[in-house]
Design an enzyme around this catalytic site. Structure first.
Site, PDB file in Angstrom:
ATOM      1  N   LYS A  69       0.844  -1.201   0.000  1.00  0.00           N
ATOM      2  CA  LYS A  69       0.000   0.000   0.000  1.00  0.00           C
ATOM      3  C   LYS A  69       0.883   1.256   0.000  1.00  0.00           C
ATOM      4  CE  LYS A  69      -3.771   2.154   2.629  1.00  0.00           C
ATOM      5  NZ  LYS A  69      -4.584   2.063   3.852  1.00  0.00           N
ATOM      6  N   SER A  90      -9.476   2.138   2.662  1.00  0.00           N
ATOM      7  CA  SER A  90      -8.486   2.874   1.916  1.00  0.00           C
ATOM      8  C   SER A  90      -7.470   2.010   1.191  1.00  0.00           C
ATOM      9  CB  SER A  90      -7.749   3.823   2.848  1.00  0.00           C
ATOM     10  OG  SER A  90      -6.971   3.109   3.798  1.00  0.00           O
ATOM     11  N   SER A 106      -9.956  -0.023   7.060  1.00  0.00           N
ATOM     12  CA  SER A 106      -9.336   0.104   5.734  1.00  0.00           C
ATOM     13  C   SER A 106      -8.693  -1.163   5.193  1.00  0.00           C
ATOM     14  CB  SER A 106      -8.297   1.236   5.749  1.00  0.00           C
ATOM     15  OG  SER A 106      -8.938   2.485   5.642  1.00  0.00           O
TER      16      SER A 106
END
Lengths: 316, 316
Positions: A64, A133, A157
């Site tokens: 990420k 996210s 997330s």
């Protein structure tokens, strides 16, 4: 495009039926074929090779883009950090490399892991969001591009995009994985999590990352008892939320679980209770009060019927 | 070279007897005069100006070089981070700027706030170390170059160099000041601390930084009761350590405190106790055991005699 199972790749590599380099090449090929449509990656390294050793050799991993990487820019999903190149890997990335994993690229994130959506598509339905996210990590695994990805969760997330994209994910206990080198959202709540095709894949990934063999599932899994608590702390759920719970309940029962829902109708007969943590909540006086001998209300307890059930009731 | 008192500068600026820009110019001049010898700064901005408003306008501040700054490189005391330029200020630096302070430069740190010494000299005695890891922040204040500096402490990296250099310092409660953007040594123990000439100066600095007026000392300070606990948890201290405690005790008594040391000689008659936190320690059976009615042993309690004593017994 079927998902890549980390466990299956490990078995084939260990058996000598697949080279670690060939496993990485499979991921690079799948990324080349699908990411133009899905847009799960911010940047990638197409020349990455497999490590010679380690439990994760041959495993291509996406990181990420709020997690520091020395080999890739880390742009936080924001123009403010356009081209930003950290000098060091975050410790979670170091752990992956130490375990033999190959970092193939950075995956999309909402800006600073907050609410602005990414352009990433949900591989299960291109008209749907992949959730956030950690959008790119969930989508890259769901699209069969990589067998493992790192995400982060402050509220939901990791588990939210995993559920949206139909992949397995784990939000480990706080501090099991280090959050140093991860852009801070909440100092106390930020958690590094993993995405993979299934529960066995996650367990193997997390075990390799933490060097904890006890995280590997035993051959025969003890029958788990699953409780779904729906006590009305925050008001009644929306209709779609209740329906989603019903669908999940049916799926759990199909996978071997048994249970029943008993709903508490006493929402008007409430009083305040102070729990063990000092937090004050309201509960029904009749059946939900501490010490009550009546049946717990609004609670669903599921018990799986078959020991050794491969995945049990879960997201995947 | 007398130290610069933050409180005194504030009073003169508030009274209109000193402009904020002139106050900053004083610091820049002192740095120019002394830092060639002392070596407290890694880099500095000689064109820095005062802010127009805020409680710390006119206050020149040095920032330990493991704390991210957008206007200066942040080199961690290590060649690995040579020339490293963060994109954003750490929140602790943002708080300083919001309060009107002017950041004049970055101060020396042992590499990654660990044990390799810096080249900085102790302004009180050039043959002595300034202590570490926040060496430059302590030395810059001690040498009268700046009225306020930020350091960080994981074990003793604020209070140690402060004591070595003879300046006042505070290691605030955990998380009173944010540690985001500070190179991590220990996620749970890292603490941002302040250096200044005296206790009043520190209180004003910390109050401005946190916007907490309750941190300002009242005009008349309540008589504090000071306990120095020397119970023998970790074996007997070295001779020099015991002597340092004796000297501190005399200094505290000179400043108005009274007390006595009663030493426990029963170091061989010990048993294990589990404290409130679950931690197991060993204590003397006779007089140190919980619930014992005998006098606490090996403990020094000091009570200051004079209410309103300006600084009380302290480092400065």
């Amino acid at each position: 495009m079927p998902m890549m199972s980390l466990a299956e790749l490990q078995r084939r590599i260990d058996a000598g039926n697949l080279s670690a380099d060939a496993a990485i090449a499979q991921s690079l090929e799948a990324i080349g074929a699908h990411d133009k449509t899905i847009g799960a990656f911010v940047c990638r390294n197409e020349a990455v090779r497999a490590a010679n050793a380690g439990p994760l050799r041959g495993i291509a991993v996406g990181i990420k883009d709020i997690i520091d990487t020395a080999d890739f820019p880390t742009q936080m999903g924001s123009k403010i950090y356009s081209g930003w190149q950290p000098r060091a890997d975050a410790p979670a990335v170091m752990l992956l490399k130490q375990a033999g994993a190959s970092i193939v690229g950075k995956t999309t994130t909402t800006a600073f892991a907050s609410v602005d959506p990414t352009a990433t598509l949900n591989p299960r339905n291109h008209g749907h969001t992949p959730g956030g996210s950690s959008s790119g990590s969930a989508a890259a695994v769901a699209a069969g591009m990589i067998p493992l990805a790192l995400g982060t969760q402050t509220g939901g997330s990791v588990i939210r995009p995993a559920s949206f994209c139909g992949v397995a994910a784990i939000k480990p206990s706080f501090r099991l994985l280090p959050t140093v080198g991860v852009k801070c959202y909440s100092w106390t709540l930020d958690t590094v999590g993993l995405f993979a095709a299934g529960v066995q894949d996650l367990a193997r990934g997390l075990s390799a990352l933490t060097n904890r063999s006890e995280l590997l599932p035993a051959a025969a899994i003890e029958t788990p008892r699953i409780g779904v608590v729906t006590q009305d702390f925050a008001g009644a759920p929306e209709g779609a939320g209740g329906e989603a719970l019903r669908i999940a309940t049916v799926a759990a029962e199909r996978a071997g679980a048994s249970g029943s829902i008993r709903s508490c109708r006493n929402s008007r007969r409430r009083r305040r209770w102070r729990g063990n943590t000092g937090r004050i909540t309201t509960r029904c006086r009749r059946c939900c009060a501490p010490g009550s001998t009546k049946a717990p209300a609004q609670r669903l307890l599921l018990t799986t019927r078959r020991a050794g059930s491969r995945t049990g009731p879960g997201v995947h």
